[in-house]
Scaffold this active site. Structure first.
Site, PDB file in Angstrom:
ATOM      1  N   GLU A   9       0.826  -1.224   0.000  1.00 48.91           N
ATOM      2  CA  GLU A   9       0.000   0.000   0.000  1.00 48.91           C
ATOM      3  C   GLU A   9       0.855   1.267   0.000  1.00 48.91           C
ATOM      4  O   GLU A   9       2.081   1.202   0.195  1.00 48.91           O
ATOM      5  CB  GLU A   9      -0.947  -0.001   1.209  1.00 48.91           C
ATOM      6  CG  GLU A   9      -0.217  -0.057   2.536  1.00 48.91           C
ATOM      7  CD  GLU A   9      -0.903   0.727   3.650  1.00 48.91           C
ATOM      8  OE1 GLU A   9      -1.369   1.847   3.406  1.00 48.91           O
ATOM      9  OE2 GLU A   9      -0.932   0.194   4.776  1.00 48.91           O
ATOM     10  N   LYS A  52      -3.428  -2.052  15.724  1.00 47.96           N
ATOM     11  CA  LYS A  52      -2.630  -1.202  16.601  1.00 47.96           C
ATOM     12  C   LYS A  52      -3.400  -0.896  17.879  1.00 47.96           C
ATOM     13  O   LYS A  52      -4.626  -0.903  17.891  1.00 47.96           O
ATOM     14  CB  LYS A  52      -2.359   0.082  15.841  1.00 47.96           C
ATOM     15  CG  LYS A  52      -1.401   0.987  16.495  1.00 47.96           C
ATOM     16  CD  LYS A  52      -0.883   1.971  15.503  1.00 47.96           C
ATOM     17  CE  LYS A  52       0.195   1.331  14.680  1.00 47.96           C
ATOM     18  NZ  LYS A  52       0.720   2.244  13.686  1.00 47.96           N
TER      19      LYS A  52
HETATM   20  N1  PSU Z   1      -2.024   1.603  10.668  1.00 52.27           N
HETATM   21  C1  PSU Z   1      -0.687   1.752  10.707  1.00 52.27           C
HETATM   22  N2  PSU Z   1      -0.058   2.419   9.721  1.00 52.27           N
HETATM   23  C2  PSU Z   1      -0.736   2.966   8.674  1.00 52.27           C
HETATM   24  C3  PSU Z   1      -2.162   2.782   8.631  1.00 52.27           C
HETATM   25  C4  PSU Z   1      -2.757   2.097   9.645  1.00 52.27           C
HETATM   26  O1  PSU Z   1      -0.051   1.280  11.615  1.00 52.27           O
HETATM   27  O2  PSU Z   1      -0.122   3.587   7.801  1.00 52.27           O
HETATM   28  C5  PSU Z   1      -2.918   3.334   7.448  1.00 52.27           C
HETATM   29  C6  PSU Z   1      -3.247   2.193   6.462  1.00 52.27           C
HETATM   30  O3  PSU Z   1      -3.160   2.701   5.155  1.00 52.27           O
HETATM   31  C7  PSU Z   1      -4.687   1.870   6.800  1.00 52.27           C
HETATM   32  C8  PSU Z   1      -5.217   3.235   7.131  1.00 52.27           C
HETATM   33  O4  PSU Z   1      -5.405   1.271   5.743  1.00 52.27           O
HETATM   34  O5  PSU Z   1      -4.167   3.850   7.876  1.00 52.27           O
HETATM   35  C9  PSU Z   1      -6.487   3.176   7.940  1.00 52.27           C
HETATM   36  O6  PSU Z   1      -7.019   4.443   8.020  1.00 52.27           O
HETATM   37  P1  PSU Z   1      -8.484   4.632   8.600  1.00 52.27           P
HETATM   38  O7  PSU Z   1      -8.411   4.243  10.023  1.00 52.27           O
HETATM   39  O8  PSU Z   1      -8.761   6.092   8.384  1.00 52.27           O
HETATM   40  O9  PSU Z   1      -9.380   3.767   7.762  1.00 52.27           O
END
Ligand code: PSU
Ligand code: MN
Length: 306
Positions: A25, A160
């Site tokens: 990604e 996380k």
């Molecule tokens: N968790 C991490 N690092 C990241 C992300 C999540 O430890 O870079 C990023 C990923 O791209 C994930 C996104 O898909 O954040 C999720 O964002 P949201 O919670 O806004 O859906």
């Protein structure tokens, strides 16, 4: 508008020849890590995938086109621009395409592109999940719904600790998404190897994982799966330290009324600051660990097919 995924030469050749390919990604590059570590890490991930037998397909949207497989220049551009590049989840894809804009794709948007391109395995650091306090904010990552509707296996280091891990597991169960832990009984929590939650299933060999992805794909279930791979022991952080930083960052986000797509990047950045970047080293180590496993799983699917 071009509705086809633009493939890099290396990715096109591998897919045509039926060789293993893994998706990577790009939000992790633009929003997940600071420059220049983000660019270095992204390029190293690609080399690592190749070393373990899979062609890397880093996904993003460039000039309104969906890409699987980026040039080093494109990766540098996304990393250098950082948070100026739009973070693109599934809901943002039509907008960016119509505008001819650039976007760094989240797990959800990367799964979407990977599936269009015919890629079945994807490595990242952490997936989005159900946020703490979601019972009032309704902040549940689109990654979880994507896992319920798109047949791609995502290798990550677990949810996380900024997330509510119990609720994230419940949500994935509702979405019909298998969560399989690699060589552990428990769900890892990104910076630490044990969240205290038991994993719904466990696999001890790459072959089992490859066979699970093949079953998901062969049955045309239409949904994905999560492979949780614990951070290497020597990089694991002290749970106390990370918990304190997490609680502080979550409070600050609330106080500053951070909402929507800004929540996750804000928390990641604050935790890195509050832990003097120890979290960044851990983050990089676990991403490498996941890329390695994803490449082996993708390669294993080809072996098992023979
Ligand atoms: N968790 C991490 N690092 C990241 C992300 C999540 O430890 O870079 C990023 C990923 O791209 C994930 C996104 O898909 O954040 C999720 O964002 P949201 O919670 O806004 O859906
Ligand atoms: Mn959210």
């Amino acid at each position: 508008m071009n509705y086809n995924v633009v493939l890099s030469d290396e990715v096109r050749e591998a897919l045509e020849a039926g060789r293993p390919v893994i998706a990577l990604e790009s939000t992790i590059i633009s929003h997940g890590m600071p420059y220049p570590e983000n660019v270095k890490t992204a390029l190293a991930c690609q080399r690592l995938a190749r070393k373990h037998g899979a062609t890397p397909a880093t996904c993003a949207i460039i000039g309104g086109e969906l890409h699987a497989g980026l040039t080093d220049e494109q990766i540098h551009y996304l990393g250098y621009k950082g948070a100026e590049v739009r973070k693109v989840s599934r809901r943002d894809i039509p907008y960016i395409m119509a505008e001819g804009g650039d976007g760094a794709t989240t797990v959800a948007a990367t799964m979407f592109i990977a599936h269009l391109a015919g890629i079945k395995v994807f490595a990242t650091g952490g997936i989005g999940g159900v946020h703490r306090g979601a019972e009032t904010t309704m902040d549940i990552s689109a990654d979880l719904n994507e896992l319920g509707r798109t047949p791609v296996a995502v290798v990550c280091a677990g949810p996380k600790s900024v997330l509510d891990i119990g609720l994230t597991l419940e949500y994935l169960e509702t979405q019909g998404v298998p969560v399989v832990a690699f060589r552990t009984d428990n769900v890892p929590a990104f910076y630490t190897r044990n969240s205290g939650f038991k994993a719904p299933c466990r696999a001890d060999t790459v072959e089992e994982l490859s066979r699970m992805v093949m079953a998901m794909d062969g049955l045309m279930m239409g949904s994905g799966m999560v492979i949780v791979n614990p951070i290497p022991e020597n990089y694991e952080m002290e749970p106390d330290k990370i918990d304190k930083a997490t609680i502080k960052a979550v409070k600050e986000a609330e106080k500053q009324h951070i909402t929507g797509r800004d929540v996750t990047p804000f928390l990641l950045k604050r935790i890195a600051e509050l832990t003097n970047n120890a979290s960044l080293d851990a983050n990089i180590a676990l991403v490498y660990n996941n890329v390695r496993l994803a490449a082996l799983v993708a390669a294993g699917m080809h072996k098992t097919e023979e």
